[in-house]
Design a protein around this motif. Structure first.
Motif, PDB file in Angstrom:
ATOM      1  N   ARG A   1      96.373  64.040  48.616  1.00  0.00           N
ATOM      2  CA  ARG A   1      95.547  65.108  49.199  1.00  0.00           C
ATOM      3  C   ARG A   1      96.360  66.398  49.280  1.00  0.00           C
ATOM      4  O   ARG A   1      97.466  66.423  49.784  1.00  0.00           O
TER       5      ARG A   1
ATOM      6  N   GLU B   1      95.941  69.937  50.868  1.00  0.00           N
ATOM      7  CA  GLU B   1      95.101  70.733  51.764  1.00  0.00           C
ATOM      8  C   GLU B   1      95.960  71.545  52.711  1.00  0.00           C
ATOM      9  O   GLU B   1      97.129  71.259  52.925  1.00  0.00           O
TER      10      GLU B   1
ATOM     11  N   GLY C   1      92.081  63.354  45.494  1.00  0.00           N
ATOM     12  CA  GLY C   1      92.796  63.832  46.669  1.00  0.00           C
ATOM     13  C   GLY C   1      92.792  62.900  47.852  1.00  0.00           C
ATOM     14  O   GLY C   1      92.760  63.337  49.000  1.00  0.00           O
ATOM     15  N   GLU C   2      92.874  61.635  47.594  1.00  0.00           N
ATOM     16  CA  GLU C   2      92.921  60.670  48.695  1.00  0.00           C
ATOM     17  C   GLU C   2      94.369  60.352  49.066  1.00  0.00           C
ATOM     18  O   GLU C   2      95.253  60.354  48.218  1.00  0.00           O
TER      19      GLU C   2
ATOM     20  N   HIS D   1      90.515  68.858  50.682  1.00  0.00           N
ATOM     21  CA  HIS D   1      91.295  68.773  49.445  1.00  0.00           C
ATOM     22  C   HIS D   1      90.995  69.963  48.536  1.00  0.00           C
ATOM     23  O   HIS D   1      89.841  70.320  48.329  1.00  0.00           O
ATOM     24  N   ASN D   2      92.039  70.546  47.965  1.00  0.00           N
ATOM     25  CA  ASN D   2      91.883  71.710  47.097  1.00  0.00           C
ATOM     26  C   ASN D   2      92.097  71.285  45.640  1.00  0.00           C
ATOM     27  O   ASN D   2      93.215  71.298  45.134  1.00  0.00           O
ATOM     28  N   TYR D   3      90.998  70.883  44.985  1.00  0.00           N
ATOM     29  CA  TYR D   3      91.074  70.423  43.599  1.00  0.00           C
ATOM     30  C   TYR D   3      91.503  71.553  42.668  1.00  0.00           C
ATOM     31  O   TYR D   3      92.106  71.303  41.618  1.00  0.00           O
TER      32      TYR D   3
END
Length: 174
Positions: free
Chosen positions: A46, A48, A41-42, A54-56
């Protein structure tokens, strides 16, 4: 539709971009690197809401949704293998606290999806956890220096995954 649905849709678009780029430009069906970028999530990957991080889980849900509905990848074993290899990539390099926590998060959520029946594919979670455990063992001194309660956390993690999902792996004495 709520905020979480919006996050899954955003993640789904990211999954689509990765798959289309791999298939059309790189002419390959291995999405491991792209999935690692999405899970981490970079930058533009990302997912969010309102600065909450970040919402994996939305990413993992989007990966499963994509596999279910997209005829280009549905039924193609390379797709779930790429997902597993992405998590294994994190497991190999979990010499930093955030990364070893991420492996646990990814595997826990995958096991949750498998148990509740919403997973569109399964991966060999025990194999990933064995690799994770080996890497932690090899970097144990460094990790304990960064995370003093590491051993008790690992024991709790092992117990949680075993008791909740029935999964066992080589815990290397944690």
């Amino acid at each position: 539709m709520g905020v979480y649905d919006d996050l899954v849709r955003q993640a789904y678009r990211n999954v689509n971009t990765i798959v289309e780029t791999d298939l059309n430009i790189h002419k390959c069906s291995d999405h491991t690197i792209g999935f690692m970028i999405l899970l981490e999530g970079e930058g533009p990957a990302r997912v969010e809401y309102n600065g909450n991080g970040h919402n994996y889980q939305a990413v993992i849900d989007a990966i499963h949704d994509y596999y279910r509905v997209n005829s280009k990848v549905s039924g193609n074993e390379t797709f779930p293998q790429s997902f597993q290899k992405a998590i294994e990539g994190f497991a190999r390099f979990c010499s930093k606290g955030k990364t070893f926590q991420s492996v646990f998060n990814f595997i826990s959520y995958q096991l949750y999806k498998e148990k509740e029946g919403s997973a569109t594919f399964q991966i060999d979670c025990a194999a990933v956890l064995n690799l994770w455990s080996k890497t932690i063992s090899e970097n144990h001194e460094k990790l304990v220096a960064e995370t003093p309660n590491l051993d008790s956390w690992l024991r709790e993690t092992y117990d949680y995954l075993r008791n909740t999902y029935g999964i066992r792996w080589d815990s290397r004495g944690f």
